[in-house]
Design a protein around this motif. Structure first.
Motif, PDB file in Angstrom:
ATOM      1  N   VAL A  56       0.801  -1.224   0.000  1.00  0.00           N
ATOM      2  CA  VAL A  56       0.000   0.000   0.000  1.00  0.00           C
ATOM      3  C   VAL A  56       0.835   1.275   0.000  1.00  0.00           C
ATOM      4  N   ARG A  57       2.101   1.178   0.291  1.00  0.00           N
ATOM      5  CA  ARG A  57       2.977   2.352   0.222  1.00  0.00           C
ATOM      6  C   ARG A  57       4.303   1.937  -0.415  1.00  0.00           C
ATOM      7  N   PRO A  58       5.020   2.873  -1.001  1.00  0.00           N
ATOM      8  CA  PRO A  58       6.282   2.537  -1.663  1.00  0.00           C
ATOM      9  C   PRO A  58       7.306   1.953  -0.700  1.00  0.00           C
ATOM     10  N   ILE A  59       7.997   0.888  -1.131  1.00  0.00           N
ATOM     11  CA  ILE A  59       9.076   0.282  -0.365  1.00  0.00           C
ATOM     12  C   ILE A  59      10.315   0.246  -1.258  1.00  0.00           C
ATOM     13  N   PRO A  60      11.416   0.853  -0.831  1.00  0.00           N
ATOM     14  CA  PRO A  60      12.628   0.841  -1.662  1.00  0.00           C
ATOM     15  C   PRO A  60      13.116  -0.589  -1.894  1.00  0.00           C
ATOM     16  N   ASP A  61      13.354  -0.919  -3.144  1.00  0.00           N
ATOM     17  CA  ASP A  61      13.818  -2.272  -3.475  1.00  0.00           C
ATOM     18  C   ASP A  61      15.341  -2.296  -3.421  1.00  0.00           C
ATOM     19  N   THR A  62      15.847  -2.276  -2.196  1.00  0.00           N
ATOM     20  CA  THR A  62      17.288  -2.264  -1.993  1.00  0.00           C
ATOM     21  C   THR A  62      17.684  -3.421  -1.083  1.00  0.00           C
ATOM     22  N   PRO A  63      18.937  -3.905  -1.186  1.00  0.00           N
ATOM     23  CA  PRO A  63      19.411  -4.980  -0.294  1.00  0.00           C
ATOM     24  C   PRO A  63      19.301  -4.584   1.172  1.00  0.00           C
ATOM     25  N   GLU A  64      19.553  -3.312   1.468  1.00  0.00           N
ATOM     26  CA  GLU A  64      19.493  -2.851   2.853  1.00  0.00           C
ATOM     27  C   GLU A  64      18.074  -2.952   3.405  1.00  0.00           C
ATOM     28  N   GLU A  65      17.115  -2.525   2.593  1.00  0.00           N
ATOM     29  CA  GLU A  65      15.709  -2.566   3.021  1.00  0.00           C
ATOM     30  C   GLU A  65      15.252  -4.008   3.212  1.00  0.00           C
ATOM     31  N   LYS A  66      15.644  -4.885   2.288  1.00  0.00           N
ATOM     32  CA  LYS A  66      15.243  -6.288   2.369  1.00  0.00           C
ATOM     33  C   LYS A  66      15.867  -6.969   3.586  1.00  0.00           C
ATOM     34  N   ASN A  67      17.142  -6.722   3.841  1.00  0.00           N
ATOM     35  CA  ASN A  67      17.809  -7.320   4.989  1.00  0.00           C
ATOM     36  C   ASN A  67      17.212  -6.828   6.302  1.00  0.00           C
ATOM     37  N   ALA A  68      16.847  -5.543   6.328  1.00  0.00           N
ATOM     38  CA  ALA A  68      16.219  -4.997   7.529  1.00  0.00           C
ATOM     39  C   ALA A  68      14.880  -5.678   7.782  1.00  0.00           C
ATOM     40  N   CYS A  69      14.156  -5.944   6.684  1.00  0.00           N
ATOM     41  CA  CYS A  69      12.870  -6.635   6.795  1.00  0.00           C
ATOM     42  C   CYS A  69      13.065  -8.032   7.360  1.00  0.00           C
ATOM     43  N   ILE A  70      14.077  -8.753   6.856  1.00  0.00           N
ATOM     44  CA  ILE A  70      14.344 -10.122   7.322  1.00  0.00           C
ATOM     45  C   ILE A  70      14.636 -10.131   8.814  1.00  0.00           C
ATOM     46  N   GLU A  71      15.468  -9.191   9.271  1.00  0.00           N
ATOM     47  CA  GLU A  71      15.814  -9.129  10.684  1.00  0.00           C
ATOM     48  C   GLU A  71      14.583  -8.885  11.549  1.00  0.00           C
ATOM     49  N   LYS A  72      13.689  -8.012  11.081  1.00  0.00           N
ATOM     50  CA  LYS A  72      12.479  -7.717  11.854  1.00  0.00           C
ATOM     51  C   LYS A  72      11.523  -8.907  11.867  1.00  0.00           C
ATOM     52  N   ILE A  73      11.487  -9.672  10.756  1.00  0.00           N
ATOM     53  CA  ILE A  73      10.624 -10.855  10.700  1.00  0.00           C
ATOM     54  C   ILE A  73      11.029 -11.836  11.790  1.00  0.00           C
ATOM     55  N   PHE A  74      12.339 -12.120  11.874  1.00  0.00           N
ATOM     56  CA  PHE A  74      12.818 -13.071  12.873  1.00  0.00           C
ATOM     57  C   PHE A  74      12.591 -12.563  14.286  1.00  0.00           C
ATOM     58  N   ALA A  75      12.719 -11.255  14.465  1.00  0.00           N
ATOM     59  CA  ALA A  75      12.620 -10.683  15.802  1.00  0.00           C
ATOM     60  C   ALA A  75      11.172 -10.520  16.270  1.00  0.00           C
ATOM     61  N   LYS A  76      10.314  -9.992  15.365  1.00  0.00           N
ATOM     62  CA  LYS A  76       8.980  -9.621  15.830  1.00  0.00           C
ATOM     63  C   LYS A  76       7.843  -9.997  14.892  1.00  0.00           C
ATOM     64  N   GLY A  77       8.152 -10.444  13.656  1.00  0.00           N
ATOM     65  CA  GLY A  77       7.074 -10.833  12.754  1.00  0.00           C
ATOM     66  C   GLY A  77       6.879  -9.849  11.612  1.00  0.00           C
ATOM     67  N   SER A  79       4.429  -7.868  10.621  1.00  0.00           N
ATOM     68  CA  SER A  79       3.855  -6.528  10.785  1.00  0.00           C
ATOM     69  C   SER A  79       4.933  -5.508  11.121  1.00  0.00           C
ATOM     70  N   HIS A  80       6.001  -5.944  11.819  1.00  0.00           N
ATOM     71  CA  HIS A  80       7.080  -5.021  12.153  1.00  0.00           C
ATOM     72  C   HIS A  80       7.988  -4.784  10.955  1.00  0.00           C
ATOM     73  N   CYS A  81       8.126  -5.798  10.111  1.00  0.00           N
ATOM     74  CA  CYS A  81       8.924  -5.634   8.896  1.00  0.00           C
ATOM     75  C   CYS A  81       8.354  -4.528   8.024  1.00  0.00           C
ATOM     76  N   LEU A  82       7.044  -4.504   7.888  1.00  0.00           N
ATOM     77  CA  LEU A  82       6.389  -3.557   6.989  1.00  0.00           C
ATOM     78  C   LEU A  82       5.797  -2.361   7.722  1.00  0.00           C
ATOM     79  N   ASN A  83       5.962  -2.339   9.063  1.00  0.00           N
ATOM     80  CA  ASN A  83       5.377  -1.265   9.867  1.00  0.00           C
ATOM     81  C   ASN A  83       3.883  -1.121   9.582  1.00  0.00           C
ATOM     82  N   ASP A  84       3.215  -2.259   9.516  1.00  0.00           N
ATOM     83  CA  ASP A  84       1.792  -2.257   9.174  1.00  0.00           C
ATOM     84  C   ASP A  84       1.108  -3.382   9.951  1.00  0.00           C
ATOM     85  N   THR A  85       0.225  -3.011  10.866  1.00  0.00           N
ATOM     86  CA  THR A  85      -0.426  -4.004  11.719  1.00  0.00           C
ATOM     87  C   THR A  85      -1.394  -4.897  10.957  1.00  0.00           C
TER      88      THR A  85
END
Length: 285
Positions: A56-77, A79-85
């Motif tokens: 629903v909102r633009p997400i930069p398609d960069t390795p940094e953004e993707k890696n940050a998403c992966i880390e948040k998935i493992f840590a909190k799931g 919704s935290h990766c995408l900042n969207d409940t």
């Protein structure tokens, strides 16, 4: 995502899941998945592309953004990766259940179940095999499904055991007033969930409640409205008289659903149905 039916002036809130990934719960990105020839990392890359293209909102398609998403998935799931409940992980089973809810129908026995102090009881009997059998009552405690003891089992798990393809059999055992009843074998049928209810009040007013927008909501809505506004003439003709009653259309607590169901109902309120439209506002865009 918010959808506002302009020709009605009512706001219908539609919630969409951002994505579903097969990546969650895996410690090493090169672990082989159940899909031959694909690593979990490769599957995540495919999911990531879908997120970048359709979120629903633009997400930069960069390795940094993707890696940050992966880390948040493992840590909190998710919704935290995408900042969207409203985004989360759906297993295949969860996805099927989600689709059934959106469609407004499923294979089952026709009963709403409710959890009461870790026990699952029949809250309501819908039109279906359970009601037709005459062997079940509201408040019955579900204790057995296909010979398996389900006392204390989560209600969602019991629902999954009871549901199945229409035409297949399932045995249900209940307890009523502290007395165990003989198990009853029912043949599952396609159950259509009512998403529209109507109650006639004083002063020619009808309260119409729309609990969600499924593929059956449009038909249920017009059935309730038309049977109150149609006049049957002796020659077999029908006259539609919108002055017969006043209506209160209640969508409080409605989580949304299928967009075409919203627009179909929205056209009913428009003086120009062919040009009735729905305006989208997505996070300010």
């Amino acid at each position: 995502m918010r959808a506002i039916a302009v020709c009605i002036g009512l706001a219908f809130v539609l919630i969409f899941s951002g994505c579903a990934s097969l990546f969650a719960g895996v410690n090493q990105p090169d672990v082989k998945s159940s899909v031959a020839g694909n690593t979990i990392a490769e599957q995540f890359d495919e999911q990531w592309k879908l997120i970048v293209e359709g979120f629903v909102r633009p997400i930069p398609d960069t390795p940094e953004e993707k890696n940050a998403c992966i880390e948040k998935i493992f840590a909190k799931g998710w919704s935290h990766c995408l900042n969207d409940t409203n985004s989360g992980y759906l297993t295949k089973k969860d996805y099927i259940s989600f689709q059934e809810q959106a469609q407004g129908s499923f294979g089952g026995i026709g009963s709403r179940l409710q959890n009461v102090q870790t026990q699952t009881i029949i809250e309501e009997l819908l039109e279906g095999p359970a009601k037709k059998s005459g062997m079940f009552e509201r408040g019955d405690l579900i204790i057995e499904v296909d010979g398996e003891d389900v006392i204390g089992m989560p209600t969602t798990a019991i629902i999954s055991k009871i549901r199945g393809d229409a035409g297949t059999d399932v045995s249900i055992g209940v307890e009523r007033g502290g007395i165990k009843q003989k198990p009853v074998t029912l043949t599952r049928a396609t159950i259509i969930l009512p998403s529209v209810t109507a109650q006639d009040l004083d002063n020619n007013i009808t309260h119409v409640r729309m609990s969600e927008f499924t593929m059956h909501t449009e038909k249920q809505f017009f059935k309730e409205v038309n049977e109150r506004l149609l006049i049957n003439l002796p020659d077999g003709r029908h006259i539609f008289d919108p002055t017969l009653r006043k209506f209160i259309y209640d969508v409080r607590g409605n989580p949304g659903g299928l967009l075409y169901s919203v627009t179909a109902i929205a056209r009913f309120f428009s003086d120009d149905p062919d040009h009735c439209f729905v305006f989208y506002e997505t996070l300010g865009r």
